[in-house]
Design an enzyme around this catalytic site. Structure first.
Site, mmCIF file in Angstrom:
data_model
loop_
_atom_site.group_PDB
_atom_site.id
_atom_site.type_symbol
_atom_site.label_atom_id
_atom_site.label_comp_id
_atom_site.label_asym_id
_atom_site.label_seq_id
_atom_site.Cartn_x
_atom_site.Cartn_y
_atom_site.Cartn_z
ATOM 1 C CG HIS A 74 7.351 -4.490 -6.725
ATOM 2 N ND1 HIS A 74 6.180 -4.380 -6.762
ATOM 3 C CD2 HIS A 74 7.543 -5.826 -6.685
ATOM 4 C CE1 HIS A 74 5.510 -5.442 -5.593
ATOM 5 N NE2 HIS A 74 6.971 -6.682 -5.697
ATOM 6 C CE1 TYR A 203 -2.122 2.076 -4.033
ATOM 7 C CE2 TYR A 203 -0.650 0.920 -5.973
ATOM 8 C CZ TYR A 203 -0.348 2.369 -4.825
ATOM 9 O OH TYR A 203 0.346 2.627 -4.134
ATOM 10 N N PRO A 295 -1.480 7.706 2.932
ATOM 11 C CG PRO A 295 -2.065 5.898 3.552
ATOM 12 C CD PRO A 295 -2.023 7.448 3.937
ATOM 13 C CE LYS A 299 5.618 9.481 -4.377
ATOM 14 N NZ LYS A 299 6.505 8.214 -4.883
ATOM 15 C CE1 TYR A 389 2.458 3.904 -6.446
ATOM 16 C CE2 TYR A 389 4.911 2.608 -6.370
ATOM 17 C CZ TYR A 389 3.162 2.592 -5.787
ATOM 18 O OH TYR A 389 3.057 2.249 -5.102
#
Length: 394
Positions: A74, A203, A295, A299, A389
């Protein structure tokens, strides 16, 4: 029975297995003690987003073949609010890094298979593991294995035994400092063999709370919704979960969500936790034994891998040259990266979840939406999210 080894490891999660495998590649012996069965460890449903640095380490350990065959690369995520999904890409705003979707369960299986192939399985179902000899300079692990006493004499002990493990509890109380923030909600997660609604994670900040569209493969999806801490899984039928999820994702995404029977359903509380230092004499901590992150930022597993990176460097140097410099720096190096990840996860959680003070029309909610608007409009803000990220450099 008494065994002698160079490194004694407690816990056969990804951190312990990866450390042992990397040390094996460098000719360093280790023994792993695990209190659960292999089937139990394999069955734990955990994270599924791997940073590029973690992927590189798995390649270095010689266990990356299936990951590259089945993992999904991704280079962006979706951020949804006010019913609109906004894509934030990684490659154009970072150094070409991506993340790979590959479940922690699969990582664990690959590492376990590598141990089995070299004839050095962990000691599964090792009961009542105890640590001794740290003060005397004779680090030793003792446990019951198959009803008999087992003693492992070693030079170094590494605790990869999670938040509730014995390793951190073996630090003197006047040495250890802990920091914790418990969030006032949990994640209700469902795993199902249905096609993911999107090629990338989404998200979602909804007025009723947070929702996440995630995945484990091209045919298996992992979805989450924010829930109260006092709720139970039994209160959530599959039909109720899917109905709530589709509603929260709104007209743009909701109708595209495929539904099906849940394979696994669970509620996970959210917390931030850090213990420091991560070393006391010959006893070292790695992974969840030293730190836990929400979560939201994906990480947890990646921080465990970065701990293993620093620790492997120090152990290889120690056993090859006798130098302790890498081990002496381990705690500071690992914690520096831990705290940056704690910060990012804290920020991302506050950006996407509904807190008790976040009444829909209250000031806290308005500020949250304003920051989301800034995030999707500002190239600098998007670059910062992407940089964190995909994973900061080791």
């Amino acid at each position: 029975m008494t065994l002698k080894t160079q490194v004694g490891i407690i816990g056969s999660g990804p951190a312990g297995l990866l450390l042992s495998q990397l040390l094996h590649k460098q000719g360093i012996d280790s023994v792993i003690l695990e209190k659960h069965s292999r089937a139990h460890v394999e069955g734990r449903i955990r994270a599924g987003i791997l940073e590029q640095g973690t992927v590189d380490m798995l390649d270095e350990a010689g266990v990356g073949e299936r990951l590259h065959e089945e993992g999904l690369i991704h280079d962006g995520i979706g951020i949804q609010f006010n019913g609109v999904n906004h894509r934030i890409g990684f490659k154009a705003r970072d150094t070409g890094k991506t993340v790979t979707v590959y479940g922690q369960t699969e990582v664990t299986k690959d590492l376990m298979d590598a141990h089995a192939a070299r004839g050095q399985d962990p000691f599964y179902e090792a009961e009542d593991v105890r640590i001794s000899g740290i003060e005397a300079g004779t680090p030793t692990l003792k446990c019951l294995f198959q009803g008999k006493g087992l003693e492992v004499q070693c030079k170094i002990i590494v605790g990869c035994d999670g938040y509730h493990g014995v390793s951190r509890q073996s630090f003197p109380s006047d040495v250890l400092n802990t920091f914790e923030r418990v969030y006032p909600f949990g994640w209700l997660g469902v795993l199902a063999d249905v096609k993911p609604v999107s090629e990338e994670l989404i998200y979602n900040n909804h007025k009723n709370g947070f929702a996440l569209a995630s995945q484990r493969s091209a045919t298996r999806s992992r979805y989450y919704i924010q829930c109260e801490l006092n709720e139970s899984v039994e209160e959530w039928s599959d039909d109720r979960f899917w109905e709530t999820l589709i509603h929260m994702f709104g007209e743009e995404v909701g109708p595209k969500i495929e539904t099906g029977p849940s394979i696994e359903k669970s509620i996970a509380p959210l917390r931030s936790f850090v213990a420091e230092p991560m070393r006391y004499k010959s006893l070292f901590l790695a992974g969840d034994s030293a730190h836990v992150v929400p979560p939201t930022g994906a990480k947890g597993l990646n921080l465990a891998a970065s701990d293993v990176h620093y620790l492997t460097e120090g152990l290889v140097d120690y056993f090859s040259t006798g130098s302790t410099s890498g081990l002496d720096l381990y705690s500071d190096r690992a914690l520096a990266r831990v705290w940056t990840a704690i910060r990012f996860s804290w920020w991302f959680t506050h950006l996407t979840h509904r807190f008790p003070e976040n009444e829909t029309h209250g000031m806290a909610y308005k500020l949250q939406i304003a920051e989301l608007e800034y995030l999707v409009q500002s190239e600098s803000a998007k670059a910062s999210l992407a940089e964190n990220y995909v994973g900061l450099p080791f």
